[in-house]
Design an enzyme around this catalytic site. Structure first.
Site, mmCIF file in Angstrom:
data_model
loop_
_atom_site.group_PDB
_atom_site.id
_atom_site.type_symbol
_atom_site.label_atom_id
_atom_site.label_comp_id
_atom_site.label_asym_id
_atom_site.label_seq_id
_atom_site.Cartn_x
_atom_site.Cartn_y
_atom_site.Cartn_z
ATOM 1 N N LYS B 79 0.849 -1.200 0.000
ATOM 2 C CA LYS B 79 0.000 0.000 0.000
ATOM 3 C C LYS B 79 0.880 1.244 0.000
ATOM 4 C CE LYS B 79 -3.967 1.934 2.539
ATOM 5 N NZ LYS B 79 -4.845 1.830 3.728
ATOM 6 N N SER B 187 -10.016 2.123 2.765
ATOM 7 C CA SER B 187 -9.077 2.796 1.905
ATOM 8 C C SER B 187 -8.094 1.864 1.175
ATOM 9 C CB SER B 187 -8.268 3.800 2.729
ATOM 10 O OG SER B 187 -7.413 3.125 3.634
ATOM 11 N N SER B 211 -10.492 0.013 7.026
ATOM 12 C CA SER B 211 -9.822 0.094 5.717
ATOM 13 C C SER B 211 -9.140 -1.186 5.235
ATOM 14 C CB SER B 211 -8.781 1.213 5.735
ATOM 15 O OG SER B 211 -9.408 2.454 5.624
#
EC number: 6.3.5.7
Lengths: 95, 521
Positions: B79, B187, B211
């Site tokens: 990420k 997210s 998330s």
């Protein structure tokens, strides 16, 4: 509680975010929607309840007070938009 | 199996150590899959092909000598929130343009030390603020799953169906995919899409209010947010420091256990890293759950919840009961206050953490007539709408005269939410079962959600309580909705009892199976 455009502009300045007249109008509505949503917290009886300071019951870790790092000025300024000899460059602050 | 990208981490691990395949082969397979798929899915914001090939070569040298680590030669996606030395690290924000850290986050350092290979950086909501991956400066990520319809097609009697079910009457039912693009959740939307669409063997992710778990549920993948303090936050771009935790997204429960074992550590560089040894999570998989007490919280049965979510929950209860668990009804009375309390605490912490983006030390700078105007213009241009909204809320609730009414009240309510869980665990409940999300994946640019930020926030209604209380939570796929989209269940455990979550999630996985999207990209 709700905010008006004047308050939104004051908060934007506190947060150092430039807002146009249109931005401020739009944000006022959005912020009031969120503030309206969080309003329900007032109905919770919190008498005698301490505010949370740490989610895990642990003592804050402390380390020995010795130098463990350093001599990295070039690394620290490597990503800055404007530098000179390992200093960050900013617009003039003091006349 | 010819397509190496279809191997789970545990399968690839066996083949790599057994010298049936090489790290270079599997890395090349992923790099070409990314090449083909990324224009359609937008999961990666930076692909580090050369670095991946170099790392794979080193892994191959180790594997040949029989020296490979726990993740030797396993290609992973990272990420964009994790600091990776010399590599794109921008939290998918314009304000961090061009930022390449001179350091490596502890979590990614741990993965590389165990031999993993980095494929690139994954798309996400800007600064991890969002539930749909639409707030990214790099554009939305597309969910590899699409809605589908069951059609009955009349078949010539002489012809056999191809993959459909041939019925005696000469008709078959076939699923046809709808063209509408769906969000992967957020997210960690890039992480979830990349894992689900076979663009990495596993991915790192972070979870502040859901998330990891919400995108995992939206893509049919497994995602675990460990206990606060289990993974070091050092080197991860901060959003809300008292809530942020790193964790993996993987294709199955075993892979998630393998990844978490490597990601977790005790780190002197993070003062909230808890001093406890990391157990072998994989060893928990397959252990019977007979006699385990599973709590079903009545407050999670929310108004307007779709029927299929309730049905899924009941299926989960039945599976655990069949496996010998004892099901008990429980109450977590302050559940409904978790989301409003979160939308005070998280923005407050964010407004403070994001004060550092000032156009001086890194990233974007927009010139101004003086330093204040430079700050204001830089931040106005650098942050997207959602990020500005949260900084504004945070600044407001922390400002003079409002601190007690908002922030202090929210932190008190947070203690009550934590106490709810403590009471239930003290009464002997081992694990709590809930739905992971209130719905399946929704459409890109959903008009209702765009019009009302609170509607988007409601996506995290089942996951956010876990962050507020610092507990571990896992989302595991449990079935498909009538439109063929994946749905997940969530298990919540006692602090540092991730093993119980893996053990129980494996039982659900065994009953439900695993889910892969039909390839259209």
């Amino acid at each position: 509680m709700s905010v008006d455009v004047k308050t939104v502009k004051r908060v934007a300045h506190l947060a150092r975010i430039a807002v146009s007249e249109d931005d401020a109008e739009r944000m006022t509505g959005e912020l009031n929607a969120i503030l309206g949503f969080v309003e329900q917290l007032n109905e919770v009886d919190v008498s005698g309840v301490e505010p949370m300071t740490s989610v895990t019951p642990m003592e804050m870790k402390k380390r020995i007070d010795v130098v463990t790092d350093g001599n990295k000025a070039a690394d620290i300024v490597a990503n800055a938009p404007a530098t000179d000899e390992n200093f960050f460059l900013v617009p003039k602050v003091v006349e | 199996m010819s397509d190496l990208t279809r191997l789970t981490i545990s399968q690839a691990r066996a083949k790599l150590h057994g010298k049936e395949i090489t790290a270079t082969e599997i890395t090349e397979a992923y790099l070409s899959a990314i090449d083909r798929a990324n224009p359609a899915l937008n999961a990666y914001v930076a692909v580090t092909g050369d670095k991946a090939r170099d790392m794979a070569k080193i892994s191959d040298a180790r594997l040949v000598k029989g020296e490979g680590g726990a993740l030797e030669g396993i290609p992973l996606g990272i990420k964009d929130l994790f600091g990776t030395e010399g590599v794109h690290t921008q939290a998918c924000s314009h304000v961090l343009d061009g930022f390449k850290p001179r350091y490596e986050s502890t979590v990614t350092s741990n993965l590389w030390a165990d031999g993993a290979v980095m494929l690139g950086k994954l798309n996400m909501d800007e600064f991890a603020m969002g539930s749909s991956n639409e707030t990214s400066y790099y554009g939305p990520v597309i969910n590899p799953w699409r809605r589908s319809r069951l059609d009955t097609v009349v078949m010539p009697t002489t012809h056999q169906g191809d993959g459909g079910f041939v019925s005696a009457g000469g008709t078959k039912t076939q699923r046809s995919l709808d063209n509408a693009q769906l969000v992967p959740g957020g997210s960690s939307g890039g992480s979830a899409t990349a894992v689900s669409a076979f663009l990495c063997a596993g991915a790192t992710a972070t979870d502040t209010g859901g998330s990891i778990r919400q995108p995992a549920a939206f893509t049919g993948t497994v995602g675990i947010k460990p206990t606060y303090g289990r993974c070091s936050r050092w080197g991860i771009v901060a959003f809300a420091s008292s809530l942020d935790q790193a964790g993996p997204i993987a294709r199955d429960v075993r892979d998630a256990a393998i990844l978490l074992k490597s990601m977790a550590s005790v780190d002197p560089k993070d003062t909230t890293s808890v001093d406890r040894p990391v157990p072998d999570y994989e060893a928990a998989i397959g252990k019977p759950i007979k006699g385990m007490k599973v709590g079903i919280p009545k407050e999670y049965r929310v108004e307007g919840m779709p029927e299929e979510i309730e049905a899924l929950w009941q299926k989960g209860i039945a599976w655990l009961k069949d496996a010998g668990a004892e099901i008990v009804d429980i109450s977590l009375p302050h559940t409904k206050y978790a989301l409003p309390a979160y939308y005070i605490v998280a923005p407050a912490e964010a407004s403070s953490n994001l004060a550092r983006y000032d156009g001086v030390r890194y990233g974007l700078r927009v010139p101004g007539k003086d330093i204040v105007e430079m700050y204001e213009k830089t931040r106005a241009a650098g942050f997207g709408r959602e990020v500005k909204r949260r900084i504004m809320i945070g600044t407001y609730v922390l400002s003079a005269g409002y601190y007690d009414a908002y922030y202090l009240q929210a932190q008190k309510v947070r203690n009550l939410i934590k106490r709810d869980f403590e009471n239930v665990f003290a009464a002997g409940v081992d694990v709590i079962l809930t739905p992971a999300t209130p719905s399946a994946a929704f459409g890109i640019a959903d008009e209702d959600m765009a019009a009302d930020p609170v509607k988007m926030y409601l996506n995290d209604i089942f996951t956010v309580t876990v962050n507020m209380a610092g507990l571990p939570g896992i989302a595991v796929p449990a079935g498909l909705d009538p439109k063929g989209l994946p749905l997940g269940l969530q298990l919540i455990g006692r602090p540092f009892e991730e093993e119980t979550l893996f053990q129980t999630a494996a039982v659900i996985e065994q009953a439900a199976g695993t889910f892969q999207p039909e390839k259209w990209w």
